[in-house]
Design an enzyme around this catalytic site. Structure first.
Site, PDB file in Angstrom:
ATOM      1  N   PHE A 169      -0.585   1.175 -10.765  1.00 12.51           N
ATOM      2  CA  PHE A 169      -1.453   1.742  -8.961  1.00 12.51           C
ATOM      3  C   PHE A 169      -2.469   2.438  -9.050  1.00 12.51           C
ATOM      4  O   PHE A 169      -2.912   3.749  -8.938  1.00 12.51           O
ATOM      5  CB  PHE A 169      -0.492   1.768  -7.722  1.00 12.51           C
ATOM      6  CG  PHE A 169      -0.997   1.240  -6.982  1.00 12.51           C
ATOM      7  CD1 PHE A 169      -0.782   0.516  -6.346  1.00 12.51           C
ATOM      8  CD2 PHE A 169      -1.631   1.957  -5.549  1.00 12.51           C
ATOM      9  CE1 PHE A 169      -1.659   0.097  -5.213  1.00 12.51           C
ATOM     10  CE2 PHE A 169      -2.055   2.023  -4.495  1.00 12.51           C
ATOM     11  CZ  PHE A 169      -2.347   0.946  -3.851  1.00 12.51           C
ATOM     12  N   ASP A 209       6.117   7.567 -10.689  1.00 15.66           N
ATOM     13  CA  ASP A 209       6.360   7.452  -8.913  1.00 15.66           C
ATOM     14  C   ASP A 209       7.428   5.851  -8.787  1.00 15.66           C
ATOM     15  O   ASP A 209       7.519   4.723  -9.847  1.00 15.66           O
ATOM     16  CB  ASP A 209       5.131   6.707  -9.669  1.00 15.66           C
ATOM     17  CG  ASP A 209       4.282   5.977  -7.897  1.00 15.66           C
ATOM     18  OD1 ASP A 209       4.653   5.543  -7.611  1.00 15.66           O
ATOM     19  OD2 ASP A 209       3.033   5.435  -7.519  1.00 15.66           O
ATOM     20  N   TYR A 228       8.001   3.017   3.181  1.00 20.89           N
ATOM     21  CA  TYR A 228       7.778   1.804   3.397  1.00 20.89           C
ATOM     22  C   TYR A 228       7.410  -0.100   3.501  1.00 20.89           C
ATOM     23  O   TYR A 228       7.346  -0.907   3.702  1.00 20.89           O
ATOM     24  CB  TYR A 228       5.807   2.199   4.650  1.00 20.89           C
ATOM     25  CG  TYR A 228       5.081   2.280   3.172  1.00 20.89           C
ATOM     26  CD1 TYR A 228       3.836   1.414   2.414  1.00 20.89           C
ATOM     27  CD2 TYR A 228       4.296   3.040   3.434  1.00 20.89           C
ATOM     28  CE1 TYR A 228       3.383   0.926   1.982  1.00 20.89           C
ATOM     29  CE2 TYR A 228       3.241   3.556   2.482  1.00 20.89           C
ATOM     30  CZ  TYR A 228       2.774   2.525   1.739  1.00 20.89           C
ATOM     31  OH  TYR A 228       1.914   2.930   0.926  1.00 20.89           O
ATOM     32  N   LYS A 229       8.209  -0.133   2.002  1.00 24.32           N
ATOM     33  CA  LYS A 229       8.606  -0.591   1.695  1.00 24.32           C
ATOM     34  C   LYS A 229       9.844  -1.294   1.642  1.00 24.32           C
ATOM     35  O   LYS A 229      10.105  -1.766   2.826  1.00 24.32           O
ATOM     36  CB  LYS A 229       7.909  -1.119  -0.426  1.00 24.32           C
ATOM     37  CG  LYS A 229       6.416  -0.811  -0.097  1.00 24.32           C
ATOM     38  CD  LYS A 229       6.520  -0.871  -1.595  1.00 24.32           C
ATOM     39  CE  LYS A 229       5.363  -0.215  -2.233  1.00 24.32           C
ATOM     40  NZ  LYS A 229       3.883  -0.301  -1.440  1.00 24.32           N
ATOM     41  N   ARG A 234       2.418 -12.271  -5.467  1.00 27.63           N
ATOM     42  CA  ARG A 234       3.556 -11.596  -5.290  1.00 27.63           C
ATOM     43  C   ARG A 234       4.905 -11.727  -4.329  1.00 27.63           C
ATOM     44  O   ARG A 234       4.548 -11.710  -3.316  1.00 27.63           O
ATOM     45  CB  ARG A 234       3.389 -10.223  -5.460  1.00 27.63           C
ATOM     46  CG  ARG A 234       4.301  -8.837  -5.997  1.00 27.63           C
ATOM     47  CD  ARG A 234       3.304  -7.770  -5.948  1.00 27.63           C
ATOM     48  NE  ARG A 234       3.280  -7.154  -4.377  1.00 27.63           N
ATOM     49  CZ  ARG A 234       3.226  -6.185  -4.484  1.00 27.63           C
ATOM     50  NH1 ARG A 234       3.141  -4.712  -4.839  1.00 27.63           N
ATOM     51  NH2 ARG A 234       2.842  -5.691  -2.851  1.00 27.63           N
TER      52      ARG A 234
END
Lengths: 427, 427
Positions: free
Chosen positions: A142, A214, A239-240, A386
């Site tokens: 990322f 990560d 937050y996912k 996605r």
């Protein structure tokens, strides 16, 4: 409360749909965590497959936040730092996150963003391996991971050596004693592909390097076990899959054995051994608290705490089992129903995290057209659609419904010519 | 709604109280911002003089936060990053803060903690003055400022030269061309003493150095004017006089003229010129957005935005006028009623920010005893009783009431022997 999700009838889709739908319903009925979606609030009729960008609202969060605002802040005022446990929340919430990534208590704190804690870890790792200047990192990580690594490298005079996860063993063999740190994500944020945390951590240790993971796309979706893997450092957002809320604070893990040596650069007063001594000289706390920086965003932190409370009776292994079942069916449905869009990652759900991506030159148009049909996925430049499953809220019927909607979009040519200028959104 | 505040009757206190109370009531009646306390929620009967640690809850915040949680997150889900303006909130809220510190739009962003942004500024300033290695800083600054400066100095090979504000001109004269940065707070967090931002900034510029201002205790209490002063960089928190909520995100100011040169170390993806290109190479935004780091805590950020909305029709000059009037009366009342406790700072309200401190060897006991009487101040080690006025919520009657309570505590010896082990709380 969450509705059961739309269940397209057999005549809605192609012939391949019927057995998939039947199996989806069977799986949903047999699912040990079938009560979990009922703990979250999702708009009626929406197929929300973007929990890997922002997880659904847990039903208990609105009241918890209202209490934090009205009673704790409004009535308790500054005393709530003590009486409501605000001061210790970063460790308390950290432990709750830690439980889901295989971290025994006392190794995780929550507070800043993933970006901030990545920087902390890069610099700290370099300091823990003086004389070694190489950081091995995934060039397809990322972007923020790479941005912060470049910055840390510039400040701490490090060399970044790129290696995709499968190339890591060879690179470690080649650079061996020069390597201070191996920095990887368990789950690729685009393709969903997982790598083997334990094996790669062991490979790093073999050459005397540290391993930083990560886990932004892992926590709540995989059953990564940091302690068992012998990981040194890890970070992740909340937050996912954890449904901590938009921009919910991130977490950082420091293995207990490193906590007296780790020497992070953001020496904020919340990381001080005695913050209220108001001492101008920095003396770090003798445990994971030294990863704390400044005053954390308490309202966001308490929303996250309430969200984690939703999962108090659930283990990472249970979430992983549910996620794998959903991902497996999603892969199967996509392969059967939209064979012309190739999977970006592996087909084996054991090798995937909590999302699946397919490639299309019209990916942006596809995502927009799906949204118009009430199916929310997301676009990742340049060509990925996605679709994220949430072990908490997604049903097997949802994933088949999403694949059917995708089939319908392509059949009706709804994906062409959509506005490309507007880009979506937070990973 | 805020009650009018207890108004001790004349026979409650010593003889000196009567004229002070009379004047307090006159001042409160004549006060142009007398409607402002009604916009905040404070428990009935409480004299809250700790807004300089955590400001009172604005009446509009609970509904704004509830909307952010239930509608924006719960219903809008990930799309709210665009449709609700979450993505641009750091700049939008930044401009709202900027208005209160004399910053024209486009120079302030909100998002991380003050500690994080201090680090950004120290490193960035050193990079903007290559070849200069000295940072002049107040050795009595708030500890986190010193902690982060030490860390930046270690990473960027800087020398920290201590100077109290009044010593700065001499130190600048002595070290001149070596100085990269002057880093000071406008308002001393303990004594409340202000320094002259414009004059000291000019002195820094005269030797070719930059000036960084910590305005944590200024914003909402003073009428500091960053643009007019020619300041280069500034930071501040928002949970004190702005009532942004516990741990509300901090802000950072970069003067427009520096925005293409400023080169901060926390190169998170939110500071990228094109975050959704998902480019591994960092290209900073060409404006103040490059000070953004990772994903900001949206719920805390929106609470802050609502809090700032409370002040939409109020200027910094108006807040400063009200604050000065309150501080002036507080100094007068303390001097008249508790002459045995010396002021820690100057007596002239023009030389004070939004708080006043008196010294006592029993400061901790005094603060505890005051709290037991419903008067909330705070303790700063080793010997300060700190009383903060909030231009938004404190009344003149409150400040006289607090001084009377302090008199009563001392007269009744309520301050001795209080538990010293428990330390209070967030500055």
């Amino acid at each position: 409360m969450r509705p059961a999700g739309p269940a397209p009838s057999d005549d809605d889709g192609p012939a391949a749909a019927a057995p998939l739908l039947a199996r989806a319903h069977e799986l949903d009925e047999a699912e040990p965590l079938r009560h979990l979606p009922g703990r979250y609030l999702l708009p009626e009729g929406l197929l929300y497959l973007d929990g890997n960008s922002l997880g659904a609202l847990p039903a208990g969060v609105p009241d918890a936040v209202a209490d934090a605002v009205r009673r704790q802040w409004g009535e308790g005022l500054v005393a709530s730092w003590n009486t409501e446990g605000w001061w210790d929340a970063p460790q308390r919430v950290g432990d709750a996150v830690g439980r889901l990534v295989g971290a025994a208590p006392g190794q995780v704190v929550v507070g800043d963003s993933t970006s901030v804690q990545l920087f902390q870890c890069y610099v700290a790792a370099a300091r823990m391996r003086p004389g070694r200047r190489v950081v091995v990192a995934d060039p397809d990580a990322f972007p923020t991971d790479l941005h912060l690594l470049s910055s840390a490298a510039r400040l701490a005079d490090l060399e970044v050596v790129p290696a995709r996860p499968h190339e890591v063993p060879a690179v470690l063999a080649a650079r061996g004693g020069e390597v201070a740190l191996l920095a990887l994500a368990e789950v690729d944020y685009r393709t969903g592909e997982r790598c083997d945390v334990a094996a790669l951590t062991a490979a790093a240790h073999e050459v005397g390097a540290l391993a930083l993971w990560d886990l932004a796309h892992s926590v709540g979706a995989t059953d990564v076990d940091l302690d068992a893997a012998g990981a040194d450092l890890a970070v992740g957002c909340t937050y996912k899959h954890l449904s901590g809320g938009p921009g919910a604070p991130a977490w950082v893990y420091v293995a207990a054995r490193h906590q007296r040596d780790v020497d992070p650069p953001l020496t904020g007063w919340h990381g001080h051994a005695d913050p209220f001594a108001m001492d101008g000289r920095y003396v770090p706390a003798d445990d994971v608290r030294r990863m704390r920086v400044g005053t954390p965003p308490v309202l966001s932190l308490l929303a996250l705490e309430a969200a984690l409370g939703t999962l108090d009776d659930v283990t990472a292994a249970q979430l992983r089992a549910r996620s794998t079942s959903l991902v497996g069916l999603l892969v199967e449905a996509l392969t059967a129903l939209v064979p012309e869009l190739p999977l970006a990652g592996p087909a084996d759900p054991a090798r995937l995290g909590g999302h699946v991506a397919v490639r299309s030159p019209d990916a942006w148009g596809v995502v927009r057209a799906l949204a118009a049909r009430g199916v929310v996925g997301d676009f990742r430049a340049p060509d990925l659609v996605r679709l994220g499953v949430a072990a908490t809220t997604t049903t097997h019927a949802d994933v088949v419904g999403a694949a059917l909607a995708l089939r319908a979009v392509l059949d009706a040519d709804e994906h062409r010519g959509a506005e490309h200028a507007v880009r979506s959104t937070v990973t």
